[in-house]
Design an enzyme around this catalytic site. Structure first.
Site, short mmCIF file in Angstrom:
data_model
loop_
_atom_site.label_atom_id
_atom_site.label_comp_id
_atom_site.label_asym_id
_atom_site.label_seq_id
_atom_site.Cartn_x
_atom_site.Cartn_y
_atom_site.Cartn_z
N PRO A 2 -2.43 -2.52 7.94
CA PRO A 2 -3.66 -2.10 8.62
C PRO A 2 -4.05 -0.67 8.21
O PRO A 2 -3.18 0.18 8.09
CB PRO A 2 -3.30 -2.14 10.10
CG PRO A 2 -2.08 -2.99 10.19
CD PRO A 2 -1.37 -2.86 8.88
N GLU A 3 -5.32 -0.47 7.96
CA GLU A 3 -5.83 0.85 7.62
C GLU A 3 -6.73 1.32 8.76
O GLU A 3 -6.78 0.68 9.80
CB GLU A 3 -6.57 0.78 6.27
CG GLU A 3 -5.68 0.21 5.16
CD GLU A 3 -6.37 0.10 3.80
OE1 GLU A 3 -7.23 0.94 3.51
OE2 GLU A 3 -6.03 -0.82 3.04
#
Ligand SMILES: [Zn+2]
Length: 297
Positions: A2-3
């Site tokens: 996840p960013e």
């Protein structure tokens, strides 16, 4: 992994559920999750405290609890936060569980590969020190403009893709959004960061902001295990311009999108829209190493 858009999507979903409640209990099933502290020490610090706010800094989710106690979560490779009712919901790979007052659903930190973390900071100075040691500019806060990006890249010989992935420079950008931002800016991922002109820095700062904003609008991207807090998957993977699109047509020029390795990561670009950097003469490289100014390309 996840960013920023994926973590921010989770934050936006969870904030209305957890803010204003009391964190009655934090059940830590995996002691590795809260290292270097032992679970009992973290529980003692956080249990019974009101949740003032759920924040985000870079890829960290931040529980802001009463009396300046902070619990800082990182999802790493496969971490997810899932909401579910107390009895009927038993997701696999649960490592920690947040039990809130008022009968709201429990929140589970699930993480098959177990790289995610929950770290405690007591007091605002400890929180600042934690983030200062790990994170640079917050890209959607207004701090990231062309001038700031140009300043940060000076003297950096590493590929610009590696620069974007370095959380200590710009926080929250990972492999997906680095590719998308570089394509938007028309800059090759292997170009040395320090060789960007001021105009290119301007385009790249805008590219980073635009790629992250587009990701957020789509509820993040799902290419591995990422899910929203209610189990729904993000949709940004359907809108990638170049990432994971090797062999497909460039949306700008129709040329072929190619895949190669940059900064140790699978990287996608259109080498017509993002010209590959030319090899430099030995003297030019020596000049760069000694920090002398040289003409911009
Ligand atoms: Zn192209």
């Amino acid at each position: 992994m996840p960013e920023l858009p994926e973590v921010e999507t989770i934050r936006r979903q969870l904030a209305p559920v957890v803010e204003g409640r009391v964190l009655d209990e934090l059940r830590i099933a995996d002691p590795r999750w809260c290292l270097p502290l032992v679970p009992a020490a973290v529980r003692e610090a956080v249990e019974g405290r009101g949740v003032e706010r759920l924040g985000r800094r870079g890829k960290y989710l931040e529980w802001v609890l009463e009396d300046d106690v902070f619990l800082l979560l990182h999802l790493r490779m496969t971490g997810t936060l899932l909401l579910g009712s107390r009895d009927a919901f038993a997701p696999p790979y649960e490592r920690a569980r947040f039990v809130l007052d008022g009968g709201v659903a429990d929140l589970r930190f699930c993480d098959p590969r177990r790289f995610g973390t929950g770290e405690l900071a007591v007091g605002t100075a400890a929180r600042e020190a934690f983030f200062d040691a790990r994170l640079g500019l917050e890209p959607l806060s207004g701090e990231l403009d062309g001038a700031a990006l140009h300043r940060l890249t000076r003297g950096r010989r590493a590929p610009v893709k590696a620069f974007l992935l370095d959380q200590r420079r710009i926080a929250g950008v990972g492999n997906i959004y680095a590719d998308e931002a570089l394509f938007r800016a028309g800059i090759h991922p292997l170009r040395p960061a320090g060789s960007l002109t001021r105009a290119q820095a301007e385009r790249l700062a805008a590219g980073v902001r635009e790629a992250l904003t587009a990701g957020l609008a789509a509820g993040g991207a799902t290419i591995d295990d990422f899910r929203h807090a209610d189990g729904v998957r993000g949709a940004f993977q359907d809108e990638f311009l170049v990432h994971l699109r090797g062999g497909e047509a460039c949306p700008a020029c129709g040329g072929e999108i190619v895949k190669f390795v940059a900064a140790g990561r699978g990287t996608y670009a259109c080498e017509r829209c993002q010209p590959r950097p030319r090899r430099r003469a030995r003297s030019a490289r020596a000049g760069a190493r000694s920090g002398r100014p040289r003409q911009a390309q």
